[in-house]
Design an enzyme around this catalytic site. Structure first.
Site, mmCIF file in Angstrom:
data_model
loop_
_atom_site.group_PDB
_atom_site.id
_atom_site.type_symbol
_atom_site.label_atom_id
_atom_site.label_comp_id
_atom_site.label_asym_id
_atom_site.label_seq_id
_atom_site.Cartn_x
_atom_site.Cartn_y
_atom_site.Cartn_z
ATOM 1 N N THR A 56 -0.024 0.101 7.112
ATOM 2 C CA THR A 56 -1.007 -1.108 7.407
ATOM 3 C C THR A 56 -0.352 -1.918 8.884
ATOM 4 O O THR A 56 -0.934 -3.031 9.356
ATOM 5 C CB THR A 56 -0.630 -2.392 5.996
ATOM 6 O OG1 THR A 56 -1.403 -1.818 5.135
ATOM 7 C CG2 THR A 56 -1.506 -3.240 6.883
ATOM 8 N N LYS A 83 18.397 -15.412 5.412
ATOM 9 C CA LYS A 83 19.690 -15.970 5.060
ATOM 10 C C LYS A 83 18.824 -17.559 3.981
ATOM 11 O O LYS A 83 19.377 -18.540 4.570
ATOM 12 C CB LYS A 83 19.504 -16.491 6.916
ATOM 13 C CG LYS A 83 20.415 -15.651 7.251
ATOM 14 C CD LYS A 83 20.334 -16.529 8.677
ATOM 15 C CE LYS A 83 20.917 -14.890 9.444
ATOM 16 N NZ LYS A 83 20.796 -15.098 11.224
ATOM 17 N N HIS A 135 -5.790 -7.893 -0.245
ATOM 18 C CA HIS A 135 -5.800 -6.430 0.567
ATOM 19 C C HIS A 135 -7.434 -6.644 0.629
ATOM 20 O O HIS A 135 -7.769 -5.563 1.032
ATOM 21 C CB HIS A 135 -4.709 -5.690 -0.270
ATOM 22 C CG HIS A 135 -4.184 -5.227 1.576
ATOM 23 N ND1 HIS A 135 -4.714 -5.065 2.491
ATOM 24 C CD2 HIS A 135 -3.476 -3.490 1.185
ATOM 25 C CE1 HIS A 135 -4.291 -4.311 3.047
ATOM 26 N NE2 HIS A 135 -3.304 -2.918 2.356
#
Lengths: 317, 190
Positions: A56, A83, A135
């Protein structure tokens, strides 16, 4: 077309046909010496991938580059997300860099909707897969592939019978396909063990069944879904062998399909599990073509969202 | 020819027979300029240019007794005004099987106006191949060029005001052949 593509339900029949017809024209440039159009020069497309993906992301990248857009690839691994940066702060960063479109894949259902409707960014948002939700570009490329093989490459899929088999519960591909194929007039049947059908599936515009063999003779296209082990934290079926026996597509089952029927799989495949290797490599398997069509369909989506005037607000064109 | 104009009238400036004669003359001119060359390719610009290209090819077949490849060239993705309107639907591009490399390509369009469509078509050709030469045939040249572009073959020069509209109808698409002008003629524009 709306400004964002978040769900296959965002597309009415005319929008869906516009995307497919545009993709059919754009597919031609694959055969040309210069596989590039100048249409999106100066526009920036960000691929924002919080979840692993090969085809994709590469497909969207190729599509954007063939339209001459600048592409920035952003994956969560090795970025500030690892992070602990929030989706909001990531979005504000992209907005500051002037992204005209953000293609997002996220493991949380609804993340693209949040990105599109929170006012963090001005550009278009394209859902490249969110959790177990949707999707939409995969369903467009599937419809494009079916139309090419079953409808002469023109018009809708009225009356074509599509059987989608396997892990519907975890499949965003299945949900988007059911919505889009219903819009295009196809008759969809979902075949899966009861444990792998989602709650509320009876409200979807499709039929359901637990018996694959009963449907194969009346199928124009059979789509095998990947068993998504990474999303399974409970026992959904007794053993892989039993699943494969009852819901896998092997040569014997493929022989029951009508001669014109095609075999599809959104990839990546578990060969030997939901699909036998000899079926995946059979002439009627269009799995590799699906990948090629994905680039054309994503070019069409990016062109239709970004190629015209920037409308600025969230309304339809 | 502007004497009889009143505001907002629609006048027919070419009827079907005149269009037929104009296209026949254009076909003869293309053949004459090509000096019997067998590497001509006609590319019509959708929508109406494609039908005009097919008709010119029929005339050339009648004159020379040979087939000229005909195709179509959509210029949408190369327009310079894409961002001024919502994204447009694409029209068909069909390059004949022999391609355009080292051929004499004749672009065919209905109306030549600013020249921006032809600029876009030249860019599009550049991405498809390298013709030996590119020529331009139009049914109507209405003036008001904004780029250094001219036609090699013109069916009819029709002086217009910028405030007027030129309508080309072809039987294959509109049910009849005609060229008409509507709108108010602004004298100082001419």
């Amino acid at each position: 077309m709306k400004r964002h593509l978040l769900s296959a339900a965002d597309l009415d029949r005319d929008d869906a046909l516009l995307v497919l017809d545009t993709a059919a024209e754009l597919a031609q440039i694959t055969d040309r010496a210069v596989k590039k159009l100048p249409t999106l020069r100066g526009r920036t497309v960000v691929n924002l991938f919080f979840e692993d993906s090969t085809r994709t992301r590469i497909s969207f990248e190729a599509a954007a580059k063939r339209l001459s857009a600048d592409v920035i690839n952003f994956s969560a691994k090795g970025s500030s997300v690892s992070k602990g940066e929030s989706l909001k702060d990531t979005a504000l960063t992209l907005e500051a860099m002037g992204a005209d479109a953000v293609v997002i894949r996220h493991s949380s259902s609804g993340a693209p909707h949040r990105l599109a409707h929170s006012g963090w960014i001005q550009g278009s948002v394209v859902n490249a897969g969110d959790g177990t939700h949707e999707h939409p570009t995969q369903s467009l490329l599937d419809a494009f592939t079916m139309r090419r093989h079953l409808a002469g490459g023109k018009g809708d899929l009225e009356g074509r019978r599509v059987t989608i088999v396997g892990d519907v519960l975890h499949s965003r591909v299945a949900r988007s396909n059911v919505l889009l194929l219903a819009t295009l007039g196809a008759e969809v049947t979902l075949v899966a063990p009861p444990t792998l059908l989602p709650v509320g599936v009876e409200t979807w515009p499709c039929a359901t069944s637990y018996d694959l063999d009963a449907h194969l003779k009346h199928t124009d296209a059979v789509m095998m879904l990947r068993v998504q082990r990474e999303r399974m934290n409970a026992a959904f079926f007794p053993s892989e062998r039993e699943y494969s026996r009852r819901y896998g597509l092997d040569a014997r089952r493929m022989a029951q399909l009508p001669d014109h029927a095609i075999v599809m799989h959104p990839g990546p495949m578990n060969r030997g599990m939901e699909i036998a290797a000899e079926v995946a490599d059979a002439p009627r398997s269009v799995i590799v073509e699906q990948v090629a069509n994905g680039v054309s369909v994503r070019m069409a989506v990016l062109y239709l969202l970004l190629g015209g005037a920037n409308l600025g607000d969230g309304t339809e064109a | 020819m502007s004497a009889a104009r009143t505001p907002d009238d629609t006048r027919t400036v070419l009827d079907g027979a005149e269009i037929t004669r104009a296209l026949t003359r254009v076909a003869h001119e293309i053949v004459e300029r090509a000096k019997g060359a067998d590497d001509l390719v006609l590319l019509g610009i959708p929508t109406r240019g494609v039908f005009l290209a097919r008709r010119i090819a029929e005339r050339i077949r009648a004159i020379e007794d040979r087939d000229v490849p005909v195709g179509s060239l959509d210029i949408t993705m190369y327009r310079d005004d894409l961002r001024r309107a919502p994204a447009r639907a694409l029209l068909p591009t069909e390059i004949p099987p022999g391609g355009i490399d080292d051929k004499v390509v004749v672009l065919v369009d209905d109306v030549l106006y600013s020249g921006r469509t032809i600029r876009a078509a030249l860019d599009a050709l550049n991405d498809i191949g390298r013709p030996r030469a590119v020529q331009l045939a139009v049914l109507v040249d209405r003036g008001h060029r904004e780029l250094p572009i001219r036609a090699d073959y013109v069916g009819k020069n029709i002086p217009t005001s910028k405030s007027e509209k030129v309508h080309v109808l072809v039987t294959e698409h509109d049910g009849a052949d005609a060229v008409a002008i509507s709108g108010h003629a602004n004298e100082e524009d001419q």
